[in-house]
Scaffold this motif. Structure first.
Motif, PDB file in Angstrom:
ATOM      1  N   PHE A  14      38.650  16.958 -57.007  1.00  0.00           N
ATOM      2  CA  PHE A  14      37.418  17.475 -56.405  1.00  0.00           C
ATOM      3  C   PHE A  14      37.257  17.160 -54.924  1.00  0.00           C
ATOM      4  O   PHE A  14      36.372  17.704 -54.285  1.00  0.00           O
ATOM      5  N   TYR A  18      33.219  14.978 -52.852  1.00  0.00           N
ATOM      6  CA  TYR A  18      32.549  15.716 -53.916  1.00  0.00           C
ATOM      7  C   TYR A  18      32.719  15.079 -55.291  1.00  0.00           C
ATOM      8  O   TYR A  18      31.877  15.271 -56.173  1.00  0.00           O
ATOM      9  N   TRP A  22      29.926  15.145 -58.219  1.00  0.00           N
ATOM     10  CA  TRP A  22      30.223  15.891 -59.442  1.00  0.00           C
ATOM     11  C   TRP A  22      30.048  14.983 -60.652  1.00  0.00           C
ATOM     12  O   TRP A  22      29.457  15.368 -61.658  1.00  0.00           O
ATOM     13  N   PHE A  26      27.135  16.676 -62.892  1.00  0.00           N
ATOM     14  CA  PHE A  26      27.641  17.703 -63.799  1.00  0.00           C
ATOM     15  C   PHE A  26      27.608  17.205 -65.242  1.00  0.00           C
ATOM     16  O   PHE A  26      28.250  16.216 -65.582  1.00  0.00           O
TER      17      PHE A  26
END
Length: 64
Positions: A14, A18, A22, A26
């Motif tokens: 990623f 990020y 994430w 997520f």
């Protein structure tokens, strides 16, 4: 799998900036509708979490 290897793979998949976001935001169905951070905090092994990430994200075979 050690957590350091898990985070190395997350960063390669990623990007360093990020991956953390994430993992925090997520929600992953195979982890019981938890985030990566929640699953790890609940004691799910890094290997199991990585498998779930691979299942829901388009992780290349060489990183699996």
């Amino acid at each position: 799998m050690r957590l350091t290897e898990f985070w190395n793979r997350m960063n390669r998949q990623f990007g360093a900036g990020y991956a953390e976001s994430w993992a925090k935001d997520f929600v992953i169905a195979p982890l019981g509708y938890r985030t990566v951070e929640q699953a790890l905090a609940d004691g799910v092994s890094a290997k199991e979490v990585w498998r779930a990430v691979c299942e829901v994200a388009d992780v290349p075979a060489k990183l699996r």
